[in-house]
Design an enzyme around this catalytic site. Structure first.
Site, PDB file in Angstrom:
ATOM      1  N   GLY A 123      -8.299   6.987  28.593  1.00 35.22           N
ATOM      2  CA  GLY A 123      -9.232   6.035  29.195  1.00 35.22           C
ATOM      3  C   GLY A 123      -8.491   4.923  29.894  1.00 35.22           C
ATOM      4  O   GLY A 123      -7.407   4.509  29.461  1.00 35.22           O
ATOM      5  N   ALA A 190      12.644  -3.208   5.518  1.00 39.20           N
ATOM      6  CA  ALA A 190      12.066  -2.990   4.184  1.00 39.20           C
ATOM      7  C   ALA A 190      10.704  -3.655   4.111  1.00 39.20           C
ATOM      8  O   ALA A 190      10.419  -4.444   3.214  1.00 39.20           O
ATOM      9  CB  ALA A 190      12.996  -3.539   3.101  1.00 39.20           C
ATOM     10  N   ILE A 193       5.985  -0.069   5.475  1.00 44.08           N
ATOM     11  CA  ILE A 193       6.287   1.345   5.732  1.00 44.08           C
ATOM     12  C   ILE A 193       7.604   1.732   5.072  1.00 44.08           C
ATOM     13  O   ILE A 193       7.707   2.777   4.410  1.00 44.08           O
ATOM     14  CB  ILE A 193       6.334   1.637   7.254  1.00 44.08           C
ATOM     15  N   ARG A 280       5.087  -2.795  14.302  1.00 44.90           N
ATOM     16  CA  ARG A 280       4.386  -2.054  15.349  1.00 44.90           C
ATOM     17  C   ARG A 280       3.938  -3.040  16.423  1.00 44.90           C
ATOM     18  O   ARG A 280       3.808  -4.237  16.163  1.00 44.90           O
ATOM     19  CB  ARG A 280       3.177  -1.311  14.754  1.00 44.90           C
ATOM     20  N   HIS A 452     -14.075  -1.890 -21.866  1.00 46.99           N
ATOM     21  CA  HIS A 452     -12.841  -1.759 -22.656  1.00 46.99           C
ATOM     22  C   HIS A 452     -12.662  -0.299 -23.058  1.00 46.99           C
ATOM     23  O   HIS A 452     -13.647   0.336 -23.466  1.00 46.99           O
ATOM     24  CB  HIS A 452     -12.928  -2.623 -23.912  1.00 46.99           C
TER      25      HIS A 452
HETATM   26  P1  FAD Z   1      -5.108   3.463  15.855  1.00 51.15           P
HETATM   27  O1  FAD Z   1      -5.364   4.039  14.526  1.00 51.15           O
HETATM   28  O2  FAD Z   1      -3.722   3.386  16.357  1.00 51.15           O
HETATM   29  O3  FAD Z   1      -6.002   4.306  16.875  1.00 51.15           O
HETATM   30  C1  FAD Z   1      -5.987   4.080  18.252  1.00 51.15           C
HETATM   31  C2  FAD Z   1      -6.396   5.360  18.939  1.00 51.15           C
HETATM   32  O4  FAD Z   1      -6.596   5.067  20.320  1.00 51.15           O
HETATM   33  C3  FAD Z   1      -5.348   6.463  18.890  1.00 51.15           C
HETATM   34  O5  FAD Z   1      -5.948   7.687  18.558  1.00 51.15           O
HETATM   35  C4  FAD Z   1      -4.780   6.492  20.292  1.00 51.15           C
HETATM   36  O6  FAD Z   1      -4.321   7.785  20.676  1.00 51.15           O
HETATM   37  C5  FAD Z   1      -6.004   6.106  21.095  1.00 51.15           C
HETATM   38  N1  FAD Z   1      -5.716   5.543  22.421  1.00 51.15           N
HETATM   39  C6  FAD Z   1      -4.805   4.599  22.744  1.00 51.15           C
HETATM   40  N2  FAD Z   1      -4.864   4.328  24.067  1.00 51.15           N
HETATM   41  C7  FAD Z   1      -5.831   5.129  24.581  1.00 51.15           C
HETATM   42  C8  FAD Z   1      -6.370   5.309  25.874  1.00 51.15           C
HETATM   43  N3  FAD Z   1      -5.950   4.590  26.916  1.00 51.15           N
HETATM   44  N4  FAD Z   1      -7.349   6.220  26.040  1.00 51.15           N
HETATM   45  C9  FAD Z   1      -7.812   6.954  24.982  1.00 51.15           C
HETATM   46  N5  FAD Z   1      -7.345   6.817  23.742  1.00 51.15           N
HETATM   47  C10 FAD Z   1      -6.368   5.897  23.533  1.00 51.15           C
HETATM   48  N6  FAD Z   1      -3.309   0.548   7.100  1.00 51.15           N
HETATM   49  C11 FAD Z   1      -4.025   0.381   5.968  1.00 51.15           C
HETATM   50  O7  FAD Z   1      -4.996  -0.378   5.972  1.00 51.15           O
HETATM   51  N7  FAD Z   1      -3.707   1.049   4.811  1.00 51.15           N
HETATM   52  C12 FAD Z   1      -2.658   1.894   4.754  1.00 51.15           C
HETATM   53  O8  FAD Z   1      -2.397   2.486   3.698  1.00 51.15           O
HETATM   54  C13 FAD Z   1      -1.880   2.095   5.918  1.00 51.15           C
HETATM   55  N8  FAD Z   1      -0.831   2.943   5.916  1.00 51.15           N
HETATM   56  C14 FAD Z   1      -0.126   3.154   7.068  1.00 51.15           C
HETATM   57  C15 FAD Z   1       0.966   4.011   7.025  1.00 51.15           C
HETATM   58  C16 FAD Z   1       1.708   4.235   8.173  1.00 51.15           C
HETATM   59  C17 FAD Z   1       2.866   5.174   8.121  1.00 51.15           C
HETATM   60  C18 FAD Z   1       1.323   3.591   9.391  1.00 51.15           C
HETATM   61  C19 FAD Z   1       2.086   3.843  10.658  1.00 51.15           C
HETATM   62  C20 FAD Z   1       0.255   2.725   9.438  1.00 51.15           C
HETATM   63  C21 FAD Z   1      -0.478   2.487   8.275  1.00 51.15           C
HETATM   64  N9  FAD Z   1      -1.543   1.597   8.246  1.00 51.15           N
HETATM   65  C22 FAD Z   1      -2.260   1.391   7.096  1.00 51.15           C
HETATM   66  C23 FAD Z   1      -1.961   0.867   9.455  1.00 51.15           C
HETATM   67  C24 FAD Z   1      -3.172   1.577  10.093  1.00 51.15           C
HETATM   68  O9  FAD Z   1      -2.817   2.905  10.383  1.00 51.15           O
HETATM   69  C25 FAD Z   1      -3.591   0.845  11.351  1.00 51.15           C
HETATM   70  O10 FAD Z   1      -3.862  -0.510  11.038  1.00 51.15           O
HETATM   71  C26 FAD Z   1      -4.845   1.469  11.937  1.00 51.15           C
HETATM   72  O11 FAD Z   1      -4.659   2.820  12.252  1.00 51.15           O
HETATM   73  C27 FAD Z   1      -5.268   0.721  13.212  1.00 51.15           C
HETATM   74  O12 FAD Z   1      -6.455   1.275  13.677  1.00 51.15           O
HETATM   75  P2  FAD Z   1      -6.846   1.216  15.227  1.00 51.15           P
HETATM   76  O13 FAD Z   1      -8.126   1.979  15.331  1.00 51.15           O
HETATM   77  O14 FAD Z   1      -6.796  -0.173  15.704  1.00 51.15           O
HETATM   78  O15 FAD Z   1      -5.683   1.980  15.989  1.00 51.15           O
HETATM   79  P1  NAD Z   2       6.340  -4.653   8.607  1.00 49.77           P
HETATM   80  O1  NAD Z   2       6.127  -5.824   9.473  1.00 49.77           O
HETATM   81  O2  NAD Z   2       5.582  -4.534   7.341  1.00 49.77           O
HETATM   82  O3  NAD Z   2       7.872  -4.568   8.182  1.00 49.77           O
HETATM   83  C1  NAD Z   2       8.905  -4.526   9.111  1.00 49.77           C
HETATM   84  C2  NAD Z   2      10.154  -5.053   8.434  1.00 49.77           C
HETATM   85  O4  NAD Z   2      11.243  -4.813   9.295  1.00 49.77           O
HETATM   86  C3  NAD Z   2      10.106  -6.546   8.165  1.00 49.77           C
HETATM   87  O5  NAD Z   2      10.464  -6.798   6.825  1.00 49.77           O
HETATM   88  C4  NAD Z   2      11.111  -7.116   9.149  1.00 49.77           C
HETATM   89  O6  NAD Z   2      11.743  -8.268   8.682  1.00 49.77           O
HETATM   90  C5  NAD Z   2      12.070  -5.969   9.292  1.00 49.77           C
HETATM   91  N1  NAD Z   2      12.853  -5.954  10.534  1.00 49.77           N
HETATM   92  C6  NAD Z   2      12.428  -6.255  11.780  1.00 49.77           C
HETATM   93  N2  NAD Z   2      13.434  -6.066  12.667  1.00 49.77           N
HETATM   94  C7  NAD Z   2      14.505  -5.633  11.969  1.00 49.77           C
HETATM   95  C8  NAD Z   2      15.836  -5.255  12.299  1.00 49.77           C
HETATM   96  N3  NAD Z   2      16.253  -5.277  13.561  1.00 49.77           N
HETATM   97  N4  NAD Z   2      16.655  -4.867  11.313  1.00 49.77           N
HETATM   98  C9  NAD Z   2      16.235  -4.824  10.023  1.00 49.77           C
HETATM   99  N5  NAD Z   2      14.992  -5.174   9.649  1.00 49.77           N
HETATM  100  C10 NAD Z   2      14.136  -5.564  10.604  1.00 49.77           C
HETATM  101  O7  NAD Z   2       6.136  -3.389   9.558  1.00 49.77           O
HETATM  102  P2  NAD Z   2       6.101  -1.851   9.216  1.00 49.77           P
HETATM  103  O8  NAD Z   2       6.593  -1.605   7.854  1.00 49.77           O
HETATM  104  O9  NAD Z   2       6.763  -1.188  10.373  1.00 49.77           O
HETATM  105  O10 NAD Z   2       4.562  -1.547   9.265  1.00 49.77           O
HETATM  106  C11 NAD Z   2       3.819  -1.772  10.482  1.00 49.77           C
HETATM  107  C12 NAD Z   2       2.411  -2.149  10.186  1.00 49.77           C
HETATM  108  O11 NAD Z   2       1.714  -1.075   9.577  1.00 49.77           O
HETATM  109  C13 NAD Z   2       2.337  -3.336   9.230  1.00 49.77           C
HETATM  110  O12 NAD Z   2       1.736  -4.396   9.918  1.00 49.77           O
HETATM  111  C14 NAD Z   2       1.477  -2.895   8.109  1.00 49.77           C
HETATM  112  O13 NAD Z   2       0.428  -3.801   7.873  1.00 49.77           O
HETATM  113  C15 NAD Z   2       0.899  -1.554   8.534  1.00 49.77           C
HETATM  114  N6  NAD Z   2       0.983  -0.674   7.357  1.00 49.77           N
HETATM  115  C16 NAD Z   2       0.178  -0.934   6.305  1.00 49.77           C
HETATM  116  C17 NAD Z   2       0.279  -0.177   5.158  1.00 49.77           C
HETATM  117  C18 NAD Z   2      -0.604  -0.486   4.003  1.00 49.77           C
HETATM  118  O14 NAD Z   2      -1.591  -1.191   4.191  1.00 49.77           O
HETATM  119  N7  NAD Z   2      -0.304   0.016   2.816  1.00 49.77           N
HETATM  120  C19 NAD Z   2       1.206   0.845   5.083  1.00 49.77           C
HETATM  121  C20 NAD Z   2       2.033   1.068   6.163  1.00 49.77           C
HETATM  122  C21 NAD Z   2       1.900   0.302   7.310  1.00 49.77           C
END
Ligand code: FAD
Ligand code: NAD
Length: 476
Positions: A123, A190, A193, A280, A452
């Site tokens: 889009g 650390a 993720i 991210r 409990h």
């Molecule tokens: P996204 O999930 O990124 O979805 C965006 C969608 O838009 C994608 O499908 C993309 O392809 C599509 N898109 C982008 N641009 C276009 C375009 N121009 N046209 C059409 N489609 C498009 N969050 C939690 O709350 N709990 C967790 O346990 C957790 N674990 C995570 C673990 C990992 C490894 C990662 C990477 C993230 C995790 N997160 C977690 C974060 C969570 O995934 C994101 O906060 C969430 O997916 C964001 O939702 P969103 O809908 O904004 O974007």
């Molecule tokens: P994050 O911001 O949690 O952690 C990134 C870490 O990388 C930070 O501690 C930062 O200080 C460090 N860092 C940055 N630049 C660096 C460098 N050059 N060298 C060494 N360390 C460096 O980001 P993430 O772990 O990549 O996760 C991305 C997003 O996804 C987060 O915002 C998180 O909320 C979301 N997420 C959420 C969950 C969950 O809710 N359980 C799980 C996974 C991801």
């Protein structure tokens, strides 16, 4: 070129976009939802990062690997002898892929059953209530809509010094797809993720070293929780090197040679795989037609007000692409809010009460303010804590690590923050979230009957401890 007319077009079908589309359709609005997600095998799926490459697959592997760990280290304490535990990684990965497939297929079904026109393709916002859609076959069409919701999410930040090669240097998605357990795994960052995926591969047998730029682990969490977490991760053998500055990452055949500075000294480390998870960034590439003046901030986030309105009339933005924590549930609530506001209903998101959960073992969860934040704000508060070591259910589960910490206001006893490290903290925090949503006091929790023996009794006791009335602990 064909042109279709809608009330609402949502761009992105992640956890922010697809609920927005579903709620808009529930509100009687003619709605389309466009998504461009492509899997490694070229297949397309709804659900965005969360379902395909984030929350869901990571939690599937966290669960499997935790079972491996518990079978190897804990079962014997229960008197269960299983001998040596072996792992069939292909089967573990297939289970994970099956869960992802079921859930992403479920989103497609939900969109359909709610009457949303689900479209796969890219889009682009053209302005004047128009969105261009380029589908998988390259066919271009224009959609017109009174309201447009941007929900395009985020992508991993790439370090120029360690670019992703999809093989040895990978992002979090690549790290969820390993077909073999790397013997030596390096992780840059650390954060959430790094800790979750580091836990997965450590439990499956990898030697894990994490290089973290900051001097503190999990600085966004309450300091006592971060300290307890650091101790626990150390005991588990996760080697987290704080204050480490990566200076080089070079492919060297089947390994990656890292150089980094720590305490003013140059260090070297060889790893078989390197996960770079340093945060991210919002994803808006190729989203905006030339000249379209959608306001982005200096980090690329779409600028919105508290109701997720952008500066362009009729254009809204939700989820990871806007300010606030990058969490699926935060995006979902924004998507639903926007769909209700478009339908002229009352809606808001309470940004003060968004839970955070880190799915390590022990799990870490919190909502509201930390002690440090309250001190900085000059708010007078009281603290009640309770350890899982004194909780009967936790003992029965052989999961006594950690504690609940509850903070409430001295002035009126209102709950200001709840911080948990311990078994299923992510589930336990829900009670605190609900309590805070209703502006409950610690006395409200004290007077609430908790079954409990349950883990939730630890929250009850922490509330009592805030007034030095805990029954199962010495009140100090
Ligand atoms: P996204 O999930 O990124 O979805 C965006 C969608 O838009 C994608 O499908 C993309 O392809 C599509 N898109 C982008 N641009 C276009 C375009 N121009 N046209 C059409 N489609 C498009 N969050 C939690 O709350 N709990 C967790 O346990 C957790 N674990 C995570 C673990 C990992 C490894 C990662 C990477 C993230 C995790 N997160 C977690 C974060 C969570 O995934 C994101 O906060 C969430 O997916 C964001 O939702 P969103 O809908 O904004 O974007
Ligand atoms: P994050 O911001 O949690 O952690 C990134 C870490 O990388 C930070 O501690 C930062 O200080 C460090 N860092 C940055 N630049 C660096 C460098 N050059 N060298 C060494 N360390 C460096 O980001 P993430 O772990 O990549 O996760 C991305 C997003 O996804 C987060 O915002 C998180 O909320 C979301 N997420 C959420 C969950 C969950 O809710 N359980 C799980 C996974 C991801």
């Amino acid at each position: 070129m064909s042109e279709q007319e809608f009330d609402v077009v949502v761009i992105g079908a992640g956890p922010a976009g697809y609920p927005a589309a579903i709620r808009a359709a529930q509100n009687g609005l003619k709605t389309a939802c466009i998504d461009d997600w492509k899997n490694y095998d070229g297949t397309r799926a709804f659900g965005g990062t969360c379902l395909n490459a984030g929350c869901i697959p990571s939690k599937a592997l966290l669960e499997s690997s935790e079972l491996v760990h518990r079978a190897s280290t804990e079962f014997a304490k229960h008197g269960i002898e299983v001998g040596s535990v072996s792992v069939d990684l292909a089967k573990m990965q297939a289970r994970k892929a099956g869960i992802v497939k079921q859930l992403t297929g479920g989103i497609a079904a939900l969109l359909k059953s709610n009457g949303v026109t689900a479209l796969q393709g890219r889009g682009r916002l053209l302005g004047e209530n128009r969105v261009e859609l380029v589908d998988a076959a390259g066919v271009v069409q224009t959609l017109r809509a009174k309201s447009i919701v941007i929900a395009t999410g985020s992508v991993p930040i790439e370090l120029p010094i360690a670019p992703f090669d999809g093989e040895r240097i990978v992002d979090s998605w690549g790290a969820l797809e390993f077909e073999q357990v790397p013997a030596r795994l390096g992780i840059i960052g650390a954060g959430v993720i790094g800790l979750e995926l580091g836990s997965v591969w450590k439990r499956l047998g990898a030697e894990v070293v994490m290089l973290e730029a900051l001097d503190a682990l999990l600085p966004m969490a309450d300091a006592q929780i971060s300290q307890e977490a650091a101790r626990s991760f150390k005991r588990q053998g996760l080697d987290i090197r704080l204050g480490a500055r990566l200076t080089a990452a070079e492919r060297n055949g089947d390994s990656v040679k890292l150089r980094y500075e720590l305490g003013g000294e140059e260090q070297a480390l060889d790893v078989d795989k390197l996960i770079v998870c340093v945060g991210r960034r919002p994803f808006t590439s190729e989203l905006l037609a030339d000249g379209l003046e959608l306001h982005l901030d200096e980090r690329g986030f779409v600028v919105v007000d508290e109701h997720c309105r952008t500066n362009l009339p009729g254009v809204w933005a939700v989820g990871d692409v806007v300010r606030g924590p990058m969490l699926a549930h935060k995006g979902t609530e924004e998507g639903v809010m926007v769909a209700d506001l478009i339908a002229d209903k009352f809606a808001e998101v309470n940004y003060d009460v968004i839970p955070s959960v880190i799915y390590t073992a022990p799990e870490i969860a919190w909502v509201g303010k930390t002690e440090a934040q309250l001190s900085d704000e000059g708010v007078a508060y009281k603290v009640g804590s309770f350890s899982f070591a004194a909780n009967g259910r936790a003992k029965g589960m052989e999961q006594t690590e950690g504690f609940v910490k509850l903070i409430s206001a001295v002035e009126d006893d209102e709950l200001l923050g709840v911080h948990i490290i311990g078994p299923v903290a992510g589930e336990l925090i829900a009670e605190a979230v609900l309590a805070m949503e209703f502006s409950a006091s610690s006395e409200d929790l004290q007077r609430t009957v908790h079954a409990h023996p349950t883990l939730s009794e630890a929250l009850h006791e922490a509330a009592l401890a805030a007034d030095k009335r805990a029954i199962h602990a010495i009140n100090r």
